[in-house]
Design an enzyme around this catalytic site. Structure first.
Site, PDB file in Angstrom:
ATOM      1  N   HIS A 220       0.800  -1.230   0.000  1.00 54.49           N
ATOM      2  CA  HIS A 220       0.000   0.000   0.000  1.00 54.49           C
ATOM      3  C   HIS A 220       0.828   1.274   0.000  1.00 54.49           C
ATOM      4  CE1 HIS A 220       0.906  -0.097   4.275  1.00 54.49           C
ATOM      5  NE2 HIS A 220       0.574   1.176   4.326  1.00 54.49           N
TER       6      HIS A 220
HETATM    7  C1  UD1 Z   1      -2.247   5.415   6.124  1.00 59.25           C
HETATM    8  C2  UD1 Z   1      -0.904   5.852   6.709  1.00 59.25           C
HETATM    9  C3  UD1 Z   1       0.126   4.745   6.509  1.00 59.25           C
HETATM   10  C4  UD1 Z   1      -0.371   3.433   7.045  1.00 59.25           C
HETATM   11  C5  UD1 Z   1      -1.692   3.112   6.361  1.00 59.25           C
HETATM   12  C6  UD1 Z   1      -2.227   1.786   6.840  1.00 59.25           C
HETATM   13  C7  UD1 Z   1      -0.405   8.256   6.598  1.00 59.25           C
HETATM   14  C8  UD1 Z   1       0.484   9.250   5.995  1.00 59.25           C
HETATM   15  N1  UD1 Z   1      -0.378   7.039   6.059  1.00 59.25           N
HETATM   16  O1  UD1 Z   1      -2.078   5.339   4.726  1.00 59.25           O
HETATM   17  O2  UD1 Z   1       1.309   5.093   7.199  1.00 59.25           O
HETATM   18  O3  UD1 Z   1       0.571   2.419   6.803  1.00 59.25           O
HETATM   19  O4  UD1 Z   1      -2.607   4.163   6.669  1.00 59.25           O
HETATM   20  O5  UD1 Z   1      -3.408   1.425   6.279  1.00 59.25           O
HETATM   21  O6  UD1 Z   1      -1.088   8.539   7.549  1.00 59.25           O
HETATM   22  N2  UD1 Z   1      -9.606   4.689   2.352  1.00 59.25           N
HETATM   23  C9  UD1 Z   1     -10.769   3.990   2.377  1.00 59.25           C
HETATM   24  N3  UD1 Z   1     -11.299   3.667   3.593  1.00 59.25           N
HETATM   25  C10 UD1 Z   1     -10.703   4.011   4.756  1.00 59.25           C
HETATM   26  C11 UD1 Z   1      -9.517   4.754   4.705  1.00 59.25           C
HETATM   27  C12 UD1 Z   1      -8.955   5.069   3.515  1.00 59.25           C
HETATM   28  O7  UD1 Z   1     -11.335   3.660   1.348  1.00 59.25           O
HETATM   29  O8  UD1 Z   1     -11.235   3.680   5.821  1.00 59.25           O
HETATM   30  C13 UD1 Z   1      -8.990   5.026   1.053  1.00 59.25           C
HETATM   31  C14 UD1 Z   1      -9.356   6.391   0.578  1.00 59.25           C
HETATM   32  O9  UD1 Z   1      -9.509   6.353  -0.795  1.00 59.25           O
HETATM   33  C15 UD1 Z   1      -8.146   7.205   0.940  1.00 59.25           C
HETATM   34  C16 UD1 Z   1      -7.031   6.206   0.769  1.00 59.25           C
HETATM   35  O10 UD1 Z   1      -7.594   4.963   1.176  1.00 59.25           O
HETATM   36  O11 UD1 Z   1      -8.005   8.337   0.148  1.00 59.25           O
HETATM   37  C17 UD1 Z   1      -5.817   6.501   1.588  1.00 59.25           C
HETATM   38  O12 UD1 Z   1      -6.132   6.627   2.971  1.00 59.25           O
HETATM   39  P1  UD1 Z   1      -5.198   7.537   3.908  1.00 59.25           P
HETATM   40  O13 UD1 Z   1      -5.675   7.492   5.296  1.00 59.25           O
HETATM   41  O14 UD1 Z   1      -5.009   8.863   3.287  1.00 59.25           O
HETATM   42  O15 UD1 Z   1      -3.771   6.853   3.827  1.00 59.25           O
HETATM   43  P2  UD1 Z   1      -3.335   5.317   3.761  1.00 59.25           P
HETATM   44  O16 UD1 Z   1      -2.802   5.046   2.422  1.00 59.25           O
HETATM   45  O17 UD1 Z   1      -4.401   4.424   4.274  1.00 59.25           O
END
Ligand code: UD1
Length: 382
Positions: A220
């Site tokens: 990821h």
């Molecule tokens: C975040 C953390 C990363 C961690 C990861 C674990 C930061 C900078 N990154 O990254 O260190 O390893 O979490 O999972 O904080 N989304 C969903 N559902 C959710 C949450 C996210 O669909 O419940 C999707 C959304 O499209 C979102 C994308 O995932 O835009 C990214 O989510 P985000 O929280 O921005 O960062 P992660 O890549 O999950």
């Protein structure tokens, strides 16, 4: 209530999936009646899907958050700013004696930054880890959070050396072990057997070659999934590995989006590299425990595989958790197909590294943390 007439209060912050398994033992330890502390829980809402949040709260018995900021997704700037805006009035209202943040996600730095400017002491659990790679958003979050923390708890000895190099006073740093491994040990006997998970996720025809065991994949990191060229290179080599040992790939929502956007899902059709939805903690633990190998770009999984003695191939050029390579089962392969093939070959032919359990990864880190917090806060209030 006036601050002086209530138990010392620690506001614990979570935001994203890897925070949940870290906070579970900390909340238990802080709220242990023996200590006389009061732990409250705040969820920023960075992760909100059932698969990314609710199942972890249920399985790990994490209390419902006292406060949910409900921020959701956004660019790094939007997400961080939104957390800060929504956190400030909560902090003003609750007036905790300290806030506690874990790990390196955007919620960690956002809440730490709000608290330090209001002179609320900041406690950072999992401090001092450094990949040396400042293109990783988490590396920026780690460095900045450590700079503004008053109490820093570390999981491995290399972390204290990193912090001292950055000018952090040694009396703020405490080597306590690894809370993620507290959770692993606490839940190991309840892990869902891998066979049950595989039966649920895959159709009969897909399960036929699992007699040879299986590998587990997670991906990821932006560096691996945001660039379609890198993503395709990784998926191709993993599909090739699938011809030797079937691979199960629980897919993070951002990764699934990238795979679909780049039309790469067709690449995996008909291969023994199976994309499945994100798993709950107990399902993932069972799948890791029984795997012949794990291929990942996650930080936490490098530690969990070391604790379980399962060989891990890290699909990144570096790690902020060097002890998993020096003492554990981890091999850094990066994204070069040749290196990935060679690392997998070594594991399939010779079993890979068996490793040993790092110092203080004994399931009691959270108890040490809670005890030190109590002493420090009491000192402050004398
Ligand atoms: C975040 C953390 C990363 C961690 C990861 C674990 C930061 C900078 N990154 O990254 O260190 O390893 O979490 O999972 O904080 N989304 C969903 N559902 C959710 C949450 C996210 O669909 O419940 C999707 C959304 O499209 C979102 C994308 O995932 O835009 C990214 O989510 P985000 O929280 O921005 O960062 P992660 O890549 O999950």
């Amino acid at each position: 209530m006036a601050k002086s007439s209530r138990p010392l209060q620690v506001l614990c912050v979570v935001g994203a999936r890897p925070n949940f398994m870290k906070i579970a033992p900390i909340m238990r330890a802080i709220n242990h009646e023996r200590l006389g502390l009061s732990g409250k829980l705040l969820h920023t809402g960075q992760h909100y899907d059932a698969a990314m949040k609710a199942s972890f709260f249920d399985q790990l018995n994490i209390p419902e958050p006292d406060v949910d900021l409900g921020v959701g997704s956004g660019s790094h700037a939007v997400q961080t700013a939104e957390i800060m805006k929504r956190f400030e009035p909560v902090l003003d209202e609750l007036q905790p004696d300290a806030i506690l943040v874990v790990g390196d996600v955007n919620s960690t730095i956002a809440c730490a930054l709000v608290a330090v400017k209001k002179a609320v002491p900041v406690i950072h659990v999992e401090a001092g880890l450094r990949s040396g790679d400042r293109t990783m958003p988490e590396e920026i979050n780690r460095v900045l959070t450590d700079q503004i923390s008053d109490l820093l708890f570390t999981t491995e000895k290399s972390a204290a050396a990193n912090l001292e190099k950055e000018g952090i006073a040694t009396d703020k740093i405490h080597f306590v072990g690894n809370v993620m491994i507290d959770t692993l040990r606490f839940n190991l006997t309840d892990a869902v057997p891998s066979k049950a998970t595989i039966d649920t996720l895959l159709e009969c025809g897909q399960q036929s070659d699992f007699s040879r065991g299986y590998g587990l994949v997670t991906l990821h990191r932006p560096a691996n999934v945001d660039d379609p060229v890198v993503l395709e290179r990784l998926l191709r080599v993993l599909a090739e590995v699938g011809t030797e040992v079937p691979l199960v790939f629980p897919v993070h929502p951002r990764t699934r989006q990238r795979i679909v956007d780049s039309g790469l899902d067709s690449l995996l059709a008909g291969t023994a590299f199976y994309m499945v939805p994100p798993l709950g903690y107990l399902e993932m633990l069972g799948m890791m425990k029984d795997a012949r190998l794990v291929l990942t770009d996650s930080g936490g999984i490098q530690e969990e595989t070391t604790a379980l003695g399962v060989p891990c191939v890290t699909l990144r050029e570096n790690t902020e958790r060097p002890i998993t390579v020096e003492q554990g089962t981890n091999t850094i392969a990066g994204t070069d197909p040749e290196k990935i093939r060679a690392s997998v070959r070594e594991i399939l032919d010779n079993g890979g590294k068996s490793g040993r359990i790092p110092e203080l990864w004994d399931g009691r880190a959270a108890e040490r943390i809670a005890e030190i917090i109590r002493c420090k806060l009491e000192e402050q209030h004398q």
